[in-house]
Design a protein around this motif. Structure first.
Motif, PDB file in Angstrom:
ATOM      1  N   PRO A 287       0.812  -1.232   0.000  1.00  0.00           N
ATOM      2  CA  PRO A 287       0.000   0.000   0.000  1.00  0.00           C
ATOM      3  C   PRO A 287       0.845   1.281   0.000  1.00  0.00           C
ATOM      4  CG  PRO A 287      -0.702  -1.503   1.735  1.00  0.00           C
ATOM      5  CD  PRO A 287       0.558  -2.045   1.185  1.00  0.00           C
ATOM      6  N   LEU A 288       2.117   1.150   0.397  1.00  0.00           N
ATOM      7  CA  LEU A 288       2.982   2.339   0.399  1.00  0.00           C
ATOM      8  C   LEU A 288       3.531   2.587  -1.002  1.00  0.00           C
ATOM      9  CD1 LEU A 288       4.984   1.507   3.636  1.00  0.00           C
ATOM     10  CD2 LEU A 288       2.910   2.890   3.420  1.00  0.00           C
ATOM     11  N   TYR A 290       2.029   1.231  -3.921  1.00  0.00           N
ATOM     12  CA  TYR A 290       0.914   1.508  -4.807  1.00  0.00           C
ATOM     13  C   TYR A 290      -0.303   1.904  -3.994  1.00  0.00           C
ATOM     14  CZ  TYR A 290      -2.129   1.965  -8.503  1.00  0.00           C
ATOM     15  OH  TYR A 290      -2.997   2.555  -9.352  1.00  0.00           O
ATOM     16  N   THR A 291      -0.658   3.180  -4.037  1.00  0.00           N
ATOM     17  CA  THR A 291      -1.722   3.696  -3.182  1.00  0.00           C
ATOM     18  C   THR A 291      -3.069   3.699  -3.872  1.00  0.00           C
ATOM     19  OG1 THR A 291      -1.384   5.907  -3.998  1.00  0.00           O
ATOM     20  CG2 THR A 291      -0.088   5.260  -2.095  1.00  0.00           C
TER      21      THR A 291
END
Lengths: 480, 746
Positions: A287-288, A290-291
């Motif tokens: 998640p960091l 690809y947000t």
């Protein structure tokens, strides 16, 4: 009769057609078979081999680089390879690309080094304050009056956050950093500023219920792992830069789609790693990276500009320079003592080469000094050699406070601002203390302190349009 | 072979099949295409409606969320409290009561509307000042697009991953304004995406393989998919349908989906959410009816093709069979077979043709028969004449004299050779005379003629009488001539002059007996000579030695030397005679050849040479030696002579002699090699002659008979001996011996 006349004609034209088709195919194949020469590149990773760099491993293993005619050699970093050194090697041409923190890129630009960011891997900074759920601490304001452990690398973002929230460093009790989960788990500290994807995982593994306070949630958007190269390479071989970036992005996409395989590839680089830890790292970092808000590897001028402004406001470039001076001298001195294991402290004091190493210039008017890590007594310094520590404590309490944090067995790196007014007008100074990793023949451990006035540093505006180069991302994704 | 050159049958069959297939496949293809087109159209329409339906459902969901936020934003209570929170200091009582009121309001909304959390943001700093969930307060959202855009109107964010919620979410933001439209604050809520997922996962109308899902502008999957692993936010999907949708071109197409499977897909782009939506179904399912249709068309088509081909073959055969027979008949006729008859089955034109052919061959057969007989007789006669002529010519030109007499013995034919031999000029001188006149002994001639008549033929020698009364030895053969009935009609005889041969034979016989006599005498002489010489010589030798021994002290140096020479000479002569005796005995006293072990023969030879070997410290080695067919004592001597030679003619080094044998097809090849002085090439032949010595007596002793004996021994065995040598490099003597028990034991 007509049939007799027709058939040979039909056959002839048919065979002619087949012949032409074959020829076209042959020529076509010939063209595509032309072999291009393979570009060999060396990529310096920010830290030791781990899932943090999974995309690069995947790009190698899955042939994404090879498909772009690139043969990439991935060099791990580690404790012996500080960011300054990584940039130095890159500029020397020893490496072609490097992964460094976004703040490091700006610090290098601040020093005038011609390095350029071409892509950001970690869109969100993994720095979080970890607190125990039972403590009830869940936002930065709850940290006031609490004990917080901050590493020297996390200092910048920590300070930037406090500044953003209008808090003062004094509001919080900073505890010397240890790469260890015990202080938080045992309750010795209330919060621990950690990398979510590193020490964060170790904390989780203790089984304690934790709160994560993301710095990114509080308006401090610091890009983390950034791919940098030199202005020279961008100018001379833009095709190589673009191809490398394309391969890398494909590698990251593969890693996110196939996290199991990505971890497998990571373990191939270092079989001693814990599979469980690497799998968790992968899970937490996706998640960091690809947000959902931007494309993989994308970066925004605005974010870079805000980052630059925060760093400038907080004089962080100055502090980073002072810090790197202290660390460099400590390193040199460590080597010198290791090379002369029979020299006592006294002998070293009289040795001209040791003097030369120990006392070096910092900024315009500052210098480094060397003191005992046990007593804080200074042994190398242009002025204060031989003065009793208690005397210093009385004269410069702020300075001594920093010294005190460093003194101990073992010695701890420490840093801080303090006010200094030798000629009446008070001016702010910054000190960084770096421990020497060796003992003299008579068993004395030393540390190096570097200090100078903050306002000596020229506040240069960093031109973000020169520090980052969007052309490659734009070409790969098409103009956004 | 080109098609139009192929047989009539092939062309006929091909034509049949062609005529049948072309229309069949054209119609089949058209039917299939039409069917497929209809089904595709139906499926596409269906999928489009599913996609539109889902788009509508999503729009409804978003609308509901927007409505919920706007409803809160437009509440006068919310406005009032928001305005207080933005303007008043934090620690005033007004602030806290407003804060509590707002949080309560937000909590209510969050509980009802799938929005969680709901919060209020400061319009300048982007700071969250009140939230349904406390931990969000104090966070900043200034950099977010939804915050900036939310200041001026309701805004729906992209779907993104929230660090605080640790899952994908989207934010609905709306401005809170006062009555004059002035911005007070921004209100925002995080939507729960579960409804979106449910909408996309709802598979009504999508059959077995259908599904729908959504993807954001980076091709990242946002909702769950059916067929492969890949959760939302963990998979990129970049298919034709998705990319068309993202490019703002909604539609329906056939393409490959993320599994690389052929699907029919309907795709749309949802502007407010900035996502692509697809509804897909596998072509294999959608086209199942089409495939059934296609298979039927192909199946029926193939069946028809087989049927038509069979019919074609039958028809072609009915036409080509009589034609083939006609062709065959013509070929047979061409070969001369006039008995060939074509079977006539059909009554059509081809049948008539066959009948005509048959009657034609019948006629042809009759005409040919009578003519053939005549031709055969003429040929026979010609052959007989020819043969007679050839025989006449042969007799005329024969070197042998030939004469023919009638049954009464009167000559009626002679050839030119006869005239020559008997020295007559002309045939007329001879013809009509009785045959016995030409022989010296008339009685014997008469007897011979009787003998011929009796037994049919005769051959032998007779003394002939020429015209000039001289005689010669004649070799004659004679036989009777009978007529076809077997009755005697005459005699025929041929003659040759063998006078020369008879004389030569007599001479040869005499020479041979002379030779045998002298040879025998010679052998006897040699044997007797050597044998008889032994005795006196031994006396000379032993008395000389006795003289030397007994009067040693009374003789002066010279005398002793002379005596020594005399004794030596006598001994040498003794030895020479001995060797000569051996040499002569090789053939005269040779024993029978029998299987003999060459190894033990060599051992015997070595034993005899013991002293010589020791004196010279010579080394004699050998490979394993075979059994051969030989005279054992001679074989011992053969080895002894060769080894002795090898040691005697030594070089500077210690003599080294090696004997080996190699099996060949017919015999054994022995070799005796040494490291001695070697022999110059020009002498390599000569050394095998008797009394041939290459060195002076001073250098080496020897009688010069050794190698001659060797040669004689080997030759007696019917084999060969030779030497290969180079001066200074040693010599190798080779000889062959017959294999034992083989056929070579001559």
């Amino acid at each position: 009769m007509t049939k007799r006349n027709m058939l040979p004609y039909v056959l002839r034209s048919l065979s002619l057609f087949i012949l032409i088709t074959l020829l076209v195919l042959l020529v076509g194949c010939g063209g595509s078979n032309e072999k291009k020469e393979v570009d060999e590149v060396t990529v310096q990773l920010k830290w030791v081999h781990q899932a943090q760099f999974a995309g690069f491993y995947a790009a190698v293993k899955e042939g994404f680089y090879a498909a772009k005619n690139i043969d990439a050699d991935l060099e791990p970093g580690g404790p012996d390879l500080p960011p300054d050194k990584i940039i130095e090697n890159l500029l020397k041409g020893q490496t072609d690309f490097a992964v460094v923190g976004g703040d490091q890129l700006l610090a290098s630009r601040f020093r005038g080094q011609p390095v350029v960011a071409i892509s950001v891997v970690f869109q969100k900074n993994p720095y979080v304050y970890a607190t125990l759920k039972s403590s009830g601490i869940q936002d930065p304001e709850d940290l006031v009056g609490k004990k917080v452990m901050v590493s020297s690398d996390g200092e910048i973002i920590h300070r930037a956050l406090l500044d953003k929230l209008g808090m003062k460093p004094e509001d919080i009790e900073e505890i010397p950093f240890k790469r260890d989960v015990k202080p938080l788990v045992s309750g010795r500290v209330d919060a621990h500023l950690v990398y979510r994807t590193a020490t964060g995982l170790a904390l989780e593994e203790t089984g304690k219920k934790l709160n994560w306070i993301w710095i990114d949630n509080y308006g401090v958007h610091f890009y983390a792992d950034t791919i940098v190269t030199t202005e020279k390479l961008v100018r001379e071989n833009p095709s190589l830069v673009k191809r490398f970036l394309e391969g890398t992005i494909k590698g990251w996409r593969y890693s996110i789609e196939n996290p199991k395989q990505a971890v497998e590839m990571t373990l191939q680089h270092d079989p001693s790693l814990s599979r469980n830890r690497q799998e968790n790292m992968m899970k937490e970092q996706i998640p960091l990276i690809y947000t959902g808000e931007t494309k993989l590897g994308w970066m925004k001028r605005g974010t870079w500009k805000r980052m630059r402004d925060i760093l400038l406001e907080q004089k962080i470039f100055a502090t980073m320079d002072i810090k790197s001076r202290a660390k460099a001298v400590a390193r040199e001195l460590t080597n010198y003592i290791n090379d002369h294991p029979n020299m006592t402290l006294k002998e070293l004091q009289q040795d001209p080469r040791a003097q030369e190493i120990a006392v070096q210039k910092v900024g315009k008017t500052g210098y480094t000094g060397v003191a005992s890590a046990k007593t804080g007594r200074t042994y190398f310094h242009p002025k204060v050699v031989g003065r009793d520590p208690s005397e210093i404590e009385k004269l410069f309490p702020n300075l001594w406070e920093i010294f005190e944090r460093a003194i101990g067995e073992p010695c701890q790196n420490a840093s801080g601002f303090y006010e200094y007014a030798p000629e009446g007008e008070k001016k702010e100074k910054y000190m960084y203390i770096a421990c020497v990793n060796a003992k003299t023949a008579d068993g004395i451990n030393l540390f190096v302190s570097a200090t100078t006035y903050i306002d000596e540093y020229e506040v240069k505006r960093i031109d973000i349009d020169k520090a980052i180069d969007m052309q490659f991302l734009e070409e790969i994704y098409g103009e956004q | 072979m080109k098609f139009w050159q192929r047989s009539l049958r092939t062309r006929l069959i091909f034509l049949f099949v062609l005529v049948a297939i072309v229309p069949l496949f054209v119609f089949g293809f058209i039917a299939y295409k039409t069917g497929r087109h209809r089904i595709v159209e139906d499926t596409e329409a269906h999928l489009s409606s599913v996609a539109v339906l889902k788009e509508q459902e999503i729009a409804n969901w978003i609308e509901h969320l927007e409505h919920a936020i706007n409803w809160v934003a437009s509440s006068s209570q919310v406005r009032k409290h928001s305005s207080i929170l933005v303007t008043k200091e934090k620690d005033t009582p007004e602030y806290s009561s407003s804060h509590t009121a707002l949080v309560d309001e937000f909590k209510k909304t969050a509980g009802l509307q799938h929005l969680s959390p709901v919060f209020l943001l400061d319009p300048d700093s982007g700071r969250i000042i009140a939230s349904s969930h406390h931990r969000w307060e104090g966070q900043f959202r200034k950099a977010k697009t939804w915050f900036t855009r939310g200041k001026s109107g309701t805004y729906v964010s992209k779907i993104f991953h929230s660090l605080t919620l640790t899952r994908p979410t989207l934010v609905i933001a709306a401005p809170i304004t006062d009555r004059s439209g002035q911005l007070i604050a921004v209100i925002a809520g995080h939507a729960n995406l579960e409804p979106l997922n449910e909408i996309m996962m709802e598979r009504t109308g999508l059959g077995e393989t259908g599904e729908s899902y959504s993807v954001n502008r980076s091709n990242l999957l946002l909702t769950e998919i059916q067929f492969t692993s890949g959760a939302p936010f963990e998979k990129w999907i970049s298919t034709y349908g998705i990319n068309q949708a993202l490019a703002g071109k909604p539609g329906v197409s056939l393409y490959k989906d993320y599994r690389d499977k052929k699907v029919i897909g309907a795709y749309r782009y949802l502007e407010n959410l900035k996502v692509a939506l697809v509804a897909e179904i596998d072509q294999s399912e959608a086209f199942a009816p089409v495939f059934t249709l296609r298979n039927t068309v192909i199946g029926v088509g193939l069946g028809l093709v087989v049927l038509v081909a069979l019919l074609g073959i039958m028809f072609a055969r009915s036409i080509t069979k009589p034609v083939d027979q006609l062709v065959l008949g013509t070929e047979e006729l061409g070969k001369g077979n006039l008995d060939y008859e074509i079977e006539v089955e059909a009554k059509d034109e081809l049948g008539q043709l066959a009948e005509a052919f048959n009657s034609m061959t019948e006629n042809l057969k009759e005409v040919t028969a009578s003519r053939d007989e005549l031709e055969r007789e003429i040929a026979q006669r010609k052959r007989t004449e020819e043969e007679l002529r050839k025989k006449e010519l042969a007799i005329q030109s024969s070197l042998s004299a030939i004469a023919i007499a009638d049954k009464d013995g009167i000559i009626n034919y002679v050839n030119p050779s006869f005239l020559n031999l008997w020295r007559y000029q002309d045939q007329e001188e001879v013809l009509g005379k009785p045959a016995i006149e030409f022989w010296k002994n008339k009685e014997k001639a008469q007897k011979v003629m009787k003998e011929v008549e009796k037994s049919g033929d005769w051959s032998g020698e007779l003394m002939a009488l020429r015209k000039d009364d001289s005689t010669f030895h004649a070799e004659a053969t004679a036989s009777i001539i009978t007529d076809s009935g077997g009755d005697l009609i005459g005699l025929m005889s041929s003659f040759r002059d063998i006078t020369d041969r008879v004389r030569a034979q007599e001479r040869l016989k005499k020479t041979l007996s002379d030779l045998e006599r002298s040879n025998e005498e010679l052998k006897q002489f040699a044997y007797v000579a050597s044998h008889e010489l032994q005795e006196p010589l031994r006396m000379v030798s032993s008395y000389t030695r006795l003289l030397e021994k007994r009067y040693k002290d009374e003789l002066d140096e010279d005398a002793r030397e002379f005596i020594n020479y005399a004794a030596d000479g006598a001994e040498r002569m003794q030895k020479q005679i001995n060797d000569l005796l051996h040499y002569s005995r090789i053939t005269t006293k040779g024993k029978e050849l029998k299987p003999t072990d060459a190894g033990s023969a060599l051992a015997g030879a070595q034993d005899n040479l013991k002293k010589l070997i020791e004196e010279n410290q010579a080394k004699v080695t050998n490979d394993e030696l075979p059994k051969v067919q030989a005279d054992e004592s001679q074989l011992v001597r053969l080895f002894q002579n060769l080894v002795q030679n090898a040691i005697k003619f030594r070089g500077k080094e210690t003599p080294n002699v090696h004997i080996s044998a190699e099996e060949r097809e017919d015999d054994w090849l022995f070799s005796v090699s040494d490291n001695g002085k070697g022999i110059e090439p020009e002498y390599q032949e000569e050394i095998f002659s008797i009394f041939k010595r290459l060195e002076s007596r001073e250098e080496t002793e020897g009688t010069g008979i050794g190698l001659a004996s060797c040669k004689k021994i080997v030759e007696r065995h019917g084999e060969e001996i030779w030497v290969e040598s180079e001066l200074g490099q040693g010599s190798t003597f080779y000889f062959t011996l017959p294999k034992s028990g083989g056929e070579n034991n001559e």
